[in-house]
Motif scaffolding. Structure first.
Motif, mmCIF file in Angstrom:
data_model
loop_
_atom_site.group_PDB
_atom_site.id
_atom_site.type_symbol
_atom_site.label_atom_id
_atom_site.label_comp_id
_atom_site.label_asym_id
_atom_site.label_seq_id
_atom_site.Cartn_x
_atom_site.Cartn_y
_atom_site.Cartn_z
ATOM 1 N N GLU A 114 -10.830 16.403 10.574
ATOM 2 C CA GLU A 114 -11.293 15.066 9.745
ATOM 3 C C GLU A 114 -10.613 13.882 10.236
ATOM 4 O O GLU A 114 -9.227 14.062 10.466
ATOM 5 C CB GLU A 114 -11.122 15.467 8.333
ATOM 6 N N THR A 115 -10.908 12.851 10.190
ATOM 7 C CA THR A 115 -10.446 11.523 10.708
ATOM 8 C C THR A 115 -11.208 10.371 10.200
ATOM 9 O O THR A 115 -12.247 10.429 9.633
ATOM 10 C CB THR A 115 -9.863 11.379 12.232
ATOM 11 N N GLN A 116 -10.619 9.257 10.607
ATOM 12 C CA GLN A 116 -11.300 8.050 10.231
ATOM 13 C C GLN A 116 -11.480 7.084 11.311
ATOM 14 O O GLN A 116 -10.389 6.828 12.020
ATOM 15 C CB GLN A 116 -10.877 7.321 8.879
ATOM 16 N N VAL A 117 -12.459 6.379 11.779
ATOM 17 C CA VAL A 117 -12.634 5.442 12.764
ATOM 18 C C VAL A 117 -13.221 4.253 11.927
ATOM 19 O O VAL A 117 -14.337 4.294 11.629
ATOM 20 C CB VAL A 117 -13.567 6.059 13.968
ATOM 21 N N GLY A 118 -12.582 3.226 12.283
ATOM 22 C CA GLY A 118 -13.375 1.856 11.612
ATOM 23 C C GLY A 118 -13.484 2.289 10.093
ATOM 24 O O GLY A 118 -13.014 2.427 9.245
ATOM 25 N N ALA A 119 -15.104 1.818 9.989
ATOM 26 C CA ALA A 119 -15.466 1.791 8.590
ATOM 27 C C ALA A 119 -15.822 3.311 8.135
ATOM 28 O O ALA A 119 -16.526 3.613 7.018
ATOM 29 C CB ALA A 119 -16.712 0.906 8.315
ATOM 30 N N PRO A 140 -1.976 5.964 -5.527
ATOM 31 C CA PRO A 140 -3.401 6.237 -5.953
ATOM 32 C C PRO A 140 -3.458 7.483 -6.457
ATOM 33 O O PRO A 140 -2.767 8.380 -6.091
ATOM 34 C CB PRO A 140 -4.242 6.150 -4.535
ATOM 35 N N THR A 141 -4.660 7.930 -7.004
ATOM 36 C CA THR A 141 -5.037 9.456 -7.324
ATOM 37 C C THR A 141 -5.012 10.238 -6.339
ATOM 38 O O THR A 141 -5.210 10.290 -5.140
ATOM 39 C CB THR A 141 -6.258 9.467 -7.779
ATOM 40 N N GLN A 180 -5.445 13.770 -4.374
ATOM 41 C CA GLN A 180 -6.713 14.826 -4.120
ATOM 42 C C GLN A 180 -6.081 15.928 -2.898
ATOM 43 O O GLN A 180 -5.476 15.489 -2.023
ATOM 44 C CB GLN A 180 -8.000 14.152 -3.508
ATOM 45 N N PHE A 186 -15.423 7.552 7.765
ATOM 46 C CA PHE A 186 -14.816 8.798 7.729
ATOM 47 C C PHE A 186 -15.447 9.841 8.206
ATOM 48 O O PHE A 186 -16.629 10.010 8.041
ATOM 49 C CB PHE A 186 -14.481 9.083 6.017
ATOM 50 N N LEU A 207 0.909 -1.228 0.146
ATOM 51 C CA LEU A 207 0.014 0.079 -0.031
ATOM 52 C C LEU A 207 0.769 1.265 0.064
ATOM 53 O O LEU A 207 0.609 2.433 -0.656
ATOM 54 C CB LEU A 207 -0.938 -0.049 1.147
ATOM 55 N N ASP A 255 -16.178 2.969 2.559
ATOM 56 C CA ASP A 255 -16.153 2.173 1.223
ATOM 57 C C ASP A 255 -17.421 2.656 0.190
ATOM 58 O O ASP A 255 -17.156 2.561 -0.883
ATOM 59 C CB ASP A 255 -16.401 0.635 1.726
#
Lengths: 532, 192
Positions: free
Chosen positions: B45-50, B17-18, B20, B52, B12, B78
Motif C-alpha cells: 500500500e502506498t500513496q501517490v499524489g492525490a 490524529p486518530t 488506526q 491512495f 503535522l 481526500d
C-alpha cells in the motif's frame, strides 16, 4: 525467437480475492495505563527535587574503592575466573555465535521472504536487537566479546582461531586522526535506524542478511588495514552504544588489586603477549577507570602474568558520574542516542504513519515515502538535540560566569545517557516479550521452507505475554523512573565537577531530563505497532 | 521548500490524529486469506499524489511459467472515491545492471473498483510492474517490484567473498613486499 518477458494470461480470473478481503492489519500492542504513567511521573518529579537544591553528589568516590571482584564470590568466583583466564570458553562462544550468524545469512538469502517465518529476521530483530540492550544491564559490553562480525573478521585477517596473529596479516596503519572519534559510530547508528525504520530491513530476511554481510566486510576491511580494532572502537554502532550504556551498569573488567597494576612495568594487558592479542582498543586496563571502550574480549584477563584482571561489580553509574571523560564527539553520541531511542518509539506509534501520509502529500512524496521519513527523522533528531543545546545555553547563563559551552555540554550530556538506556530497555522489553511467543519454531525450520504467512489467529497467539501484563507495566514504568533517578545522580555529580553548585543553574538540565523522561513515558502509554 | 511549509510539517508531526491499525506504507506484506485454501498474496500500500493505492500480487511467490495476477486499486485520499479510468500495466526486467525496455501487459478497466492484470513470466528474476493512469490532467505512475522464482543469492555472497578475498590478497602482497624490502635493507646494512 525472442520471448517476451511476460505475457498476458488469457484465462479467466485466477482468484476472486479483492484487496480489501486479503488485508492483514498490523497488530498493535497496548500501552502503559495512564495511571501507571501518572504515578511514575510524580515519582520522577520527587526524585528530581534534591538536585535543584544544589545538593552535592558523591563526587569524590572512585569506583576502585567499591569494586567487588568476581574472584571474591564464594565457590563460583574462582572457578569462573579460571574459566575466563583460558581461551576455550570465549572461543567456544565465538564459534557458536559465528555459526549461528552464518546460518542466519544463509536463511536470509536462501529462505522464505516471510519475515516472521525466517530465522534471519526473527533472530536478528526479535531476539538479538531487543535482547542485546537488556543484556548490557547484566553483562556490560560482554556481547562485543562474542560478536560474530568481529570473530569472522579476526579469523579471516589474523588466520588464527584465538592465538595472536602474525603482524604482517594486516597493514597495521594508524586509524586516521579525523576518524578517531565517535562521529563515525553516530553516523552508522543514524544510518542503521534509517534502514531499520525507514527502509524496513526488519521485514526483509534478504535485506537483513545483506546488512549482516556488509558489517562483516566493514569489520574485515578495518582489521586488514588498521591496527588493533578500530572498527569496534570508532565505527561499530552496536559496540559504541553498548559501550556508552555500560558506563552506567555495575559490571566491568577491572584489576583485582589496583596496587599490583600500579607497579606493573610490562603492561601485557596493553601490549599483549606472544600468544594473546593486545588490548583491541588501546586500554591499560589496570590503570583505567573508564570501560566505555572495553570490548570485554578477555585479552587482558588472559595475558596478565599476575592473574590480576577479572570481572567485577561496582556501584551503578559510578563511571558516568565520576570517570567518563567528556569529549565533544562522545557527548554528541549520547545526545544522538537519546534522540534516536525516542525516535524509535515515535515511529512505532500508529499516528506516525498518519503524519507520514499528511506530510508526503505536502512535499509530493510517493512510494515508500522515504523522503518524508528522512525529513521526519531529521526533524525529530534536530528537535531533541536542539532542545539540549538550548538547555546548555540556558545553563551557561544561569551558571558561573564565563563558563564555556563545550565543557558544560560534554559533562551534562552524560546525564541523558540513562534516559536512553532505560527507554531502550523498556521499549525492547515489550517487543521481546510480546512478539517472541511461538517464534522458536524458526529454530526448527530456519529457512521457513513450506511455511505460510501468519494467520490472524497466529498473530494474536504471537502476542500472548509470557508474564502478567501488570508485571510488564511495572517493569516499564520502573525502568523509566530508575533511568531518571540515575540521570539526576549523574547530573548532580557532573554539575559539582564543573562548578554548577547553585541549584538554579541545574534547573534547565533537570527540566530537560524530566521532559525527555515524560515524553518516553508518554510513548510507552501509546499503542505500539508490532515490529514484524 | 518554503518556511511556512516546513512549519506546517512540524505542526503535522506534533498533531495527534486518530489511530488506526494499518500496513506500513511501501513495504510488502504477506497475507493469508483464511476463508479459502488459496496460496498467500503479497500486498503493498502506498500513496501517490492525490491517490491512495493498493497493489496486490497473487500468488505471493510466483514461479516461472506459472500464471499470476496483480490487482490494483486506487482511491482519492481526500474523498475515498475509487479511480475509474483506464490503467495501463507495463513490466520491465529490474535485475542488477539490466536496463531493459518496458513491455506492455495490457490496459484494464475496473471491475468493482479493482483493476486485474493477469501475467505469466517465462524466466525467474526481479521485475518491475508499472501501473500508469491519468487523473485531472496529471500522469500517475506506480511501480511494484515483483520477484519471479527464487532469488539469486550467489550475488551478494559472491560480492562479499570477492571483496574480502581481494582485500586480504592485496594486504598480503603489500606486506610481503615490505618484508622483502626490509630484509634487503638489513642485508645491505650488514654488509656495509
Amino acid at each position: 525467437m525472442a520471448w517476451p518477458i511476460a505475457e498476458l494470461e488469457a484465462t479467466a480470473a485466477i482468484c476472486s480475492v479483492a484487496p480489501a478481503a486479503a488485508t492483514t492489519e498490523t497488530m498493535v500492542h497496548p500501552g502503559l495505563p495512564i495511571a501507571w504513567a501518572a504515578v511514575a511521573m510524580l515519582m520522577m518529579i520527587g526524585l528530581s527535587l534534591p538536585v535543584l537544591r544544589g545538593s552535592p553528589g558523591n563526587a569524590s568516590r572512585s569506583d576502585g574503592d567499591h569494586m567487588l571482584s568476581l574472584t571474591a564470590l564464594p565457590m563460583i568466583g574462582p572457578a569462573l575466573h579460571e574459566a575466563l583466564r583460558r581461551p576455550w570458553l570465549l572461543l567456544t562462544l565465538r564459534i557458536l555465535t559465528a555459526a549461528l550468524f552464518l546460518l542466519l545469512i544463509a536463511a536470509g538469502l536462501f529462505g522464505s521472504p516471510i519475515p516472521e517465518r525466517n530465522l534471519a529476521t526473527v533472530l536478528t530483530w526479535t531476539f538479538w536487537w531487543t535482547g542485546i540492550v537488556i543484556a548490557v544491564l547484566l553483562l556490560g559490553s560482554a556481547w562485543c566479546a562474542i560478536c560474530p562480525w568481529d570473530a569472522l573478521a579476526a579469523w579471516l585477517v589474523r588466520r588464527r582461531l584465538w592465538r595472536r596473529g602474525a603482524p604482517h596479516t594486516s597493514l597495521n596503519l594508524r586509524y586516521p586522526s579525523w576518524l578517531r572519534n565517535q562521529w563515525p559510530a553516530l553516523s552508522m547508528l543514524a544510518g542503521l535506524t534509517w534502514l531499520e525504520l525507514g527502509v524496513g530491513v526488519t521485514t526483509s530476511p534478504y535485506a537483513t542478511a545483506l546488512l549482516g554481510l556488509a558489517m562483516v566486510v566493514m569489520a574485515t576491511t578495518s582489521m586488514a588495514l588498521f591496527e588493533r580494532k578500530g572498527f569496534c572502537q570508532y565505527v561499530c554502532p552496536i559496540g559504541r552504544t553498548l559501550g556508552a550504556y555500560s558506563t552506567t551498569v555495575p559490571v566491568a573488567v577491572r584489576p583485582i588489586d589496583p596496587l599490583v597494576c600500579a607497579d606493573c612495568k610490562t603492561l601485557e594487558c596493553y601490549h599483549g603477549t606472544d600468544q594473546i592479542e593486545p588490548c583491541p582498543t588501546h586500554l591499560v586496563i589496570g590503570r583505567t577507570d573508564v570501560n566505555q571502550f572495553c570490548t570485554s574480549c578477555g585479552a587482558c584477563v588472559q595475558s596478565c602474568p599476575s592473574h590480576n584482571v577479572s570481572w567485577g561489580v561496582r556501584p551503578v553509574a559510578n563511571e558516568a558520574m565520576h570517570h567518563t571523560r567528556g569529549h565533544w564527539d562522545g557527548a554528541w553520541f549520547m545526545v544522538g542516542l537519546v534522540a534516536l531511542t525516542s525516535f524509535h518509539g515515535l515511529t512505532m506509534l500508529p499516528e506516525w504513519e498518519q503524519w507520514m501520509r499528511h506530510s508526503a502529500r505536502w512535499i509530493g512524496d510517493s512510494g515508500q515515502l522515504l523522503w518524508t521519513f528522512s525529513l521526519g527523522m531529521a526533524l525529530s533528531l534536530v528537535l531533541i538535540a536542539g532542545t539540549f543545546v538550548v538547555t546548555i545555553r540556558l545553563t551557561q547563563r544561569l551558571g558561573p560566569r564565563q563558563a564555556d559551552f563545550k565543557p558544560l555540554f560534554n559533562n551534562l550530556a552524560l546525564a541523558v545517557l540513562p534516559l536512553a538506556f532505560a527507554y531502550h530497555i523498556a521499549h525492547n522489553l515489550s517487543h521481546m516479550l510480546r512478539e517472541s511467543h511461538g517464534t522458536w519454531a524458526v529454530f526448527v525450520n530456519p529457512f521457513g521452507r513450506g511455511t505460510l504467512p501468519l494467520s490472524t489467529t497466529e498473530r494474536h497467539a504471537l502476542m500472548t505475554l509470557p508474564i502478567p501484563e501488570q508485571l510488564l507495566f511495572t517493569l516499564q514504568a520502573g525502568l523509566i523512573v530508575l533511568g531518571l533517578g540515575l540521570a539526576v545522580r549523574i547530573l548532580g555529580a557532573r554539575a559539582r565537577k564543573i562548578g554548577l553548585d547553585r541549584g538554579v543553574s541545574r534547573v534547565p538540565t533537570t527540566t530537560f531530563l524530566l521532559g525527555v523522561s515524560g515524553m518516553n513515558l508518554w510513548l510507552l502509554t501509546q499503542p505500539m505497532i508490532m515490529r514484524m | 521548500m518554503t518556511i511556512p511549509r516546513l512549519l506546517m510539517l512540524t505542526l503535522l508531526l506534533i498533531m495527534v490524529p486518530t489511530a488506526q491499525a494499518h500496513h506500513v506504507l511501501g513495504r510488502p506484506a504477506y497475507s493469508l486469506n483464511e476463508d479459502s485454501n488459496t496460496p498467500p498474496a503479497m500486498q503493498i500500500e502506498t500513496q501517490v499524489g492525490a491517490y491512495f493505492v493498493t497493489f496486490m500480487a497473487y500468488p505471493a511467490f510466483p514461479k516461472p511459467g506459472e500464471p499470476g495476477r496483480v490487482n490494483f486499486y486506487a482511491s482519492r485520499i481526500d474523498s475515498g472515491v475509487s479511480f475509474s479510468g483506464p490503467v495501463t500495466f507495463t513490466v520491465r526486467d529490474d535485475g542488477l545492471l539490466i536496463d531493459s525496455a518496458p513491455e506492455t501487459l495490457g490496459q484494464q478497466m475496473p471491475d468493482d473498483g479493482v483493476y486485474r492484470q493477469n501475467y505469466q513470466f517465462h524466466q525467474a528474476g526481479d521485475y518491475l510492474v508499472r501501473a500508469q493512469f491519468e487523473s485531472d490532467g496529471e500522469p500517475y505512475t506506480v511501480d511494484f517490484p515483483l520477484r519471479i522464482g527464487d532469488p539469486a543469492p550467489i550475488g551478494p555472497i559472491g560480492l562479499a567473498v570477492a571483496l574480502v578475498a581481494l582485500l586480504l590478497l592485496s594486504v598480503n602482497l603489500s606486506q610481503r613486499k615490505r618484508l622483502a624490502r626490509l630484509k634487503t635493507q638489513r642485508h645491505n646494512a650488514g654488509r656495509a
